[in-house]
Design a protein around this motif. Sequence first.
Motif, PDB file in Angstrom:
ATOM      1  N   ALA A   9       0.831  -1.204   0.000  1.00  0.00           N
ATOM      2  CA  ALA A   9       0.000   0.000   0.000  1.00  0.00           C
ATOM      3  C   ALA A   9       0.868   1.257   0.000  1.00  0.00           C
ATOM      4  O   ALA A   9       0.618   2.197  -0.755  1.00  0.00           O
ATOM      5  N   LYS A  10       1.887   1.263   0.816  1.00  0.00           N
ATOM      6  CA  LYS A  10       2.766   2.431   0.899  1.00  0.00           C
ATOM      7  C   LYS A  10       3.522   2.643  -0.418  1.00  0.00           C
ATOM      8  O   LYS A  10       3.657   3.777  -0.870  1.00  0.00           O
ATOM      9  N   SER A  14       2.951   6.202  -1.952  1.00  0.00           N
ATOM     10  CA  SER A  14       3.936   7.167  -1.439  1.00  0.00           C
ATOM     11  C   SER A  14       4.455   8.164  -2.465  1.00  0.00           C
ATOM     12  O   SER A  14       4.972   9.211  -2.075  1.00  0.00           O
ATOM     13  N   ASN A  15       4.319   7.905  -3.757  1.00  0.00           N
ATOM     14  CA  ASN A  15       4.771   8.883  -4.748  1.00  0.00           C
ATOM     15  C   ASN A  15       3.844  10.096  -4.818  1.00  0.00           C
ATOM     16  O   ASN A  15       4.263  11.175  -5.212  1.00  0.00           O
ATOM     17  N   LEU A 103      -5.726   2.020  -6.533  1.00  0.00           N
ATOM     18  CA  LEU A 103      -5.581   3.441  -6.880  1.00  0.00           C
ATOM     19  C   LEU A 103      -6.895   4.042  -7.343  1.00  0.00           C
ATOM     20  O   LEU A 103      -7.202   5.198  -7.031  1.00  0.00           O
ATOM     21  N   LYS A 104      -7.687   3.273  -8.081  1.00  0.00           N
ATOM     22  CA  LYS A 104      -8.990   3.754  -8.533  1.00  0.00           C
ATOM     23  C   LYS A 104      -9.880   4.069  -7.333  1.00  0.00           C
ATOM     24  O   LYS A 104     -10.542   5.112  -7.298  1.00  0.00           O
ATOM     25  N   THR A 105      -9.888   3.190  -6.347  1.00  0.00           N
ATOM     26  CA  THR A 105     -10.707   3.402  -5.152  1.00  0.00           C
ATOM     27  C   THR A 105     -10.213   4.604  -4.357  1.00  0.00           C
ATOM     28  O   THR A 105     -11.014   5.446  -3.927  1.00  0.00           O
ATOM     29  N   VAL A 106      -8.900   4.717  -4.177  1.00  0.00           N
ATOM     30  CA  VAL A 106      -8.345   5.855  -3.448  1.00  0.00           C
ATOM     31  C   VAL A 106      -8.693   7.165  -4.143  1.00  0.00           C
ATOM     32  O   VAL A 106      -9.160   8.121  -3.514  1.00  0.00           O
ATOM     33  N   ASN A 107      -8.520   7.225  -5.457  1.00  0.00           N
ATOM     34  CA  ASN A 107      -8.840   8.448  -6.210  1.00  0.00           C
ATOM     35  C   ASN A 107     -10.326   8.781  -6.141  1.00  0.00           C
ATOM     36  O   ASN A 107     -10.701   9.944  -6.050  1.00  0.00           O
ATOM     37  N   LYS A 108     -11.163   7.760  -6.182  1.00  0.00           N
ATOM     38  CA  LYS A 108     -12.619   7.998  -6.087  1.00  0.00           C
ATOM     39  C   LYS A 108     -12.969   8.570  -4.716  1.00  0.00           C
ATOM     40  O   LYS A 108     -13.762   9.504  -4.601  1.00  0.00           O
ATOM     41  N   MET A 109     -12.369   8.022  -3.674  1.00  0.00           N
ATOM     42  CA  MET A 109     -12.654   8.507  -2.322  1.00  0.00           C
ATOM     43  C   MET A 109     -12.153   9.928  -2.096  1.00  0.00           C
ATOM     44  O   MET A 109     -12.806  10.740  -1.449  1.00  0.00           O
TER      45      MET A 109
END
Length: 113
Positions: A9-10, A14-15, A103-109
């Motif tokens: 995950a990191k 992290s970038n 990444l898709k989920t993180v960006n959506k959130m």
Amino acid sequence: DNPDNMVTAKAVLSNEFIVLEATDGNSGVEMARKYLPHLILMDIALPDIDGVTAFKLIREDVRMQGIPVVALTASAMLSERESILAHGFDAFIAKPIDEKLFLKTVNKMLYGK
């Protein structure tokens, strides 16, 4: 709670993001209270208190009620997913982590996209 999952995950995040790590539910709740992050990734199976209990503690704090909390779990069964989302989590990601879906989920959130 699993070092391999935390490393993955990191590495993925992290970038573009500042990543804070907690190794158990209590320290995760305390870090959330201290830093008020934009997003919380919460493993369900944690030492001391489980992710659902930690989630409830986070939601009890008015300052953190709007922070998206994404459940991470090794259980990909549909009934488990529905049960976790019924607790109020904003999203669900099964482990092992699929980088694109993660990444898709993180960006959506974070950004609604």
